[in-house]
Design a protein around this motif. Structure first.
Motif, short mmCIF file in Angstrom:
data_model
loop_
_atom_site.label_atom_id
_atom_site.label_comp_id
_atom_site.label_asym_id
_atom_site.label_seq_id
_atom_site.Cartn_x
_atom_site.Cartn_y
_atom_site.Cartn_z
N ALA A 50 0.84 -1.20 0.00
CA ALA A 50 0.00 0.00 0.00
C ALA A 50 0.87 1.25 0.00
N PHE A 51 1.95 1.22 0.78
CA PHE A 51 2.86 2.36 0.84
C PHE A 51 3.60 2.54 -0.48
N ALA A 52 4.11 1.46 -1.04
CA ALA A 52 4.87 1.53 -2.29
C ALA A 52 4.01 2.05 -3.43
N SER A 53 2.71 1.77 -3.38
CA SER A 53 1.81 2.22 -4.45
C SER A 53 1.31 3.65 -4.23
N ASP A 54 1.53 4.18 -3.04
CA ASP A 54 1.12 5.56 -2.75
C ASP A 54 2.13 6.17 -1.79
N LEU A 55 3.21 6.70 -2.35
CA LEU A 55 4.29 7.24 -1.53
C LEU A 55 3.91 8.50 -0.77
N ASP A 56 2.75 9.07 -1.09
CA ASP A 56 2.28 10.22 -0.31
C ASP A 56 1.85 9.82 1.09
N ASN A 106 4.25 10.36 5.47
CA ASN A 106 4.08 10.96 6.79
C ASN A 106 3.36 10.01 7.73
N GLN A 107 2.31 9.35 7.21
CA GLN A 107 1.55 8.40 8.02
C GLN A 107 2.41 7.22 8.45
N VAL A 108 3.26 6.75 7.54
CA VAL A 108 4.13 5.62 7.87
C VAL A 108 5.06 5.99 9.01
N VAL A 109 5.68 7.16 8.93
CA VAL A 109 6.60 7.60 9.98
C VAL A 109 5.90 7.70 11.32
N GLU A 110 4.72 8.31 11.35
CA GLU A 110 4.00 8.47 12.62
C GLU A 110 3.56 7.14 13.20
N GLU A 111 3.11 6.22 12.34
CA GLU A 111 2.68 4.92 12.83
C GLU A 111 3.85 4.10 13.34
N VAL A 112 5.00 4.22 12.71
CA VAL A 112 6.20 3.54 13.19
C VAL A 112 6.61 4.10 14.55
N LEU A 113 6.57 5.42 14.68
CA LEU A 113 6.90 6.04 15.97
C LEU A 113 5.94 5.58 17.06
N ARG A 114 4.66 5.42 16.70
CA ARG A 114 3.68 4.96 17.68
C ARG A 114 3.94 3.51 18.07
N LEU A 115 4.15 2.67 17.08
CA LEU A 115 4.28 1.23 17.33
C LEU A 115 5.57 0.88 18.05
N ALA A 149 13.83 9.66 3.71
CA ALA A 149 14.54 8.40 3.56
C ALA A 149 13.61 7.26 3.18
N LEU A 150 12.48 7.14 3.85
CA LEU A 150 11.56 6.03 3.59
C LEU A 150 10.87 6.17 2.23
N ARG A 151 10.54 7.38 1.86
CA ARG A 151 9.92 7.60 0.55
C ARG A 151 10.88 7.16 -0.57
N ALA A 152 12.13 7.61 -0.46
CA ALA A 152 13.11 7.27 -1.49
C ALA A 152 13.44 5.78 -1.47
N LEU A 153 13.51 5.19 -0.28
CA LEU A 153 13.83 3.78 -0.16
C LEU A 153 12.77 2.91 -0.82
N LEU A 154 11.50 3.21 -0.55
CA LEU A 154 10.42 2.40 -1.14
C LEU A 154 10.21 2.72 -2.62
N GLU A 155 10.55 3.92 -3.03
CA GLU A 155 10.46 4.25 -4.45
C GLU A 155 11.50 3.46 -5.23
N PHE A 214 0.01 -2.81 13.13
CA PHE A 214 0.70 -1.78 12.34
C PHE A 214 -0.24 -1.33 11.23
N ASP A 215 -0.71 -0.10 11.29
CA ASP A 215 -1.74 0.39 10.36
C ASP A 215 -1.37 1.78 9.87
N ILE A 216 -0.87 1.87 8.64
CA ILE A 216 -0.42 3.16 8.13
C ILE A 216 -1.57 4.09 7.79
N ASP A 217 -2.80 3.60 7.89
CA ASP A 217 -3.97 4.46 7.69
C ASP A 217 -4.56 4.94 9.02
#
Length: 425
Positions: free
Chosen positions: A290-296, A299-308, A389-395, A356-359
């Motif tokens: 889901a993240f790789a198909s929508d790199l926008d 921000n959500q990925v970073v916040e969810e990782v920080l939470r988890l 970093a994560l946007r570029a890595l998954l791109e 782990f829920d990026i939404d």
């Protein structure tokens, strides 16, 4: 310190370790958290604290909370103050080989453990260098560093994500801000890893000696850097801080400690965000897709990782005066351990908190950067670096995945991979 004092200190460490072990043996959940092996996953023990109530008192008198509401209250309240990380550190003396005449601790001697009004004044000196405007101005530089590091990753065989990417990016960025040479990167990495263990406090003579060596190396290094900046000032942050010392706004010890704290905090947190994110995405391939198909969604990925996975699992505050908290009366001087990692998984705040829920709509409500006066001054930089970093890595590598066991940092406080092999394809 004399030989007699040294022996007394070691004996005190041994007795404290025995007392902690005895408390664990009789089922004290607070002692169980403090007694965990370094690098262990503490979430099961945190849940045992939560099951006992909003505020749990251990046999030692120390209190601990897994409640989001109570953690948030303590962190924001002027009824509680920050305190040094370990009283053992105060008994250390400079080793014979150290050039400097003092030992300086990155947390205990910096604004991180100071309280208003001193904390307010020191933070005001540093804050402008981490303003949103300056963070935006560094966006292009961070992108350049990220691209250079990605070019070095080998796609044909597993690579260590931490060594080759996650530490490299924030280390180079904070070196640029502080004005430190990239050639010293191996030193910084070693200090960052060793520092995670020193935050836990020494439990043996050998751990005490390792702490002494670490602080001596850090102090000598920054003493030399500051002396150079005083002779040849530049536009870097250390030069500006040296000016504050000359103007009487900061002490020499405060300057050395702040430099240390900014260096270590400036790359360890971001490295943990990147490492924890890749592990979580690898364990949840549908989220990765889901993240790789929508790199926008970065921000959500970073916040969810920080939470988890909170990079700093807990923080300690001390009651400034007799007070009442979570229905209990606390004496003046009572330590309260706010389990930030547990607060981030409080089911009263976060639905299905183990997932782990990026939404997740309220992921940014986490307490991983603390709250109140001691809210992490580098939070904006860490978020920005993690996002880029994560946007570029998954791109570049949309199917990146972990290639073997994950080895975590040897710390109870710091939570993040020390080494993790990944397939970059």
């Amino acid at each position: 310190m004399s030989t007699v004092d040294e022996l007394r200190t070691v004996a005190g460490l041994y007795r404290a370790r025995l007392r902690l072990g005895a408390s664990v043996a009789v089922g004290d959940p607070v002692a169980r958290v403090l007694h965990m092996p370094r690098g262990a996953d503490g979430y099961a023990n945190y849940e045992k604290i939560r099951a006992r109530g909003d505020l749990v008192r251990g046999r030692s008198g120390l209190c601990m909370t897994a409640s989001y509401a109570v953690c948030n209250e303590v962190l924001r309240s002027d009824r509680f103050f920050a305190a040094p990380t370990s009283a053992v550190r105060l008994k250390l003396t400079p080793p014979s080989w150290q050039r400097s005449d003092v030992l300086v601790h990155p947390l205990d001697d910096s604004f991180a453990s100071a309280n208003p009004p001193e904390h307010t004044a020191l933070r005001r000196i540093v804050a402008p260098f981490f303003s949103p405007q300056l963070m935006r101005a560094r966006h292009a530089y961070i992108e350049k560093v990220v691209a250079e590091q990605l070019d070095r990753l080998d796609r044909d065989e597993p690579v260590d994500l931490i060594d080759e990417f996650a530490i490299q990016v924030p280390s180079k960025v904070i070196c640029e801000i502080l004005g430190l040479p990239e050639s010293d990167h191996p030193l910084f990495v070693r200090w960052g890893i060793e520092f995670g263990a020193t935050v836990d406090g020494a439990r043996s003579a050998s751990e005490r000696r390792r702490t002494q060596v670490l602080l001596a190396e850090l102090t000598d290094y920054f003493d030399a850097v500051v002396a150079d900046r005083q002779r040849r000032p530049g536009e870097d942050l250390i030069s500006k801080l040296a000016t504050a010392v000359a103007e009487g706004a900061m002490t020499r010890i405060g300057l050395l400690a702040t430099c240390q704290a900014l260096l270590i905090g400036g790359f360890v947190t971001t490295a943990n965000i990147i490492g924890n994110a890749v592990v979580a995405l690898s364990e949840n391939p549908e989220q990765r897709e889901a993240f790789a198909s929508d790199l926008d969604l970065t921000n959500q990925v970073v916040e969810e990782v920080l939470r988890l996975q909170a990079p700093a699992q807990y923080s300690v505050r001390v009651a400034r005066e007799p007070t009442r908290l979570a229905g209990q009366d606390l004496r003046k001087g009572t330590p309260v351990v706010t389990l930030l990692a547990a607060a981030n998984r409080d089911p009263e705040v976060f639905t299905d908190p183990e997932r782990f829920d990026i939404d997740r709509a309220n992921a940014r409500d986490h307490l991983s950067f603390a709250a109140g006066p001691h809210y992490c001054i580098g939070a904006g930089l860490a978020r920005l670096e993690g996002q880029i970093a994560l946007r570029a890595l998954l791109e570049r590598f949309p199917r990146i995945r972990v290639a073997g066991p994950v080895r975590y940092c040897p710390s109870r406080v710091i939570r993040g991979p020390e080494h993790v092999l990944v397939h970059c394809r």
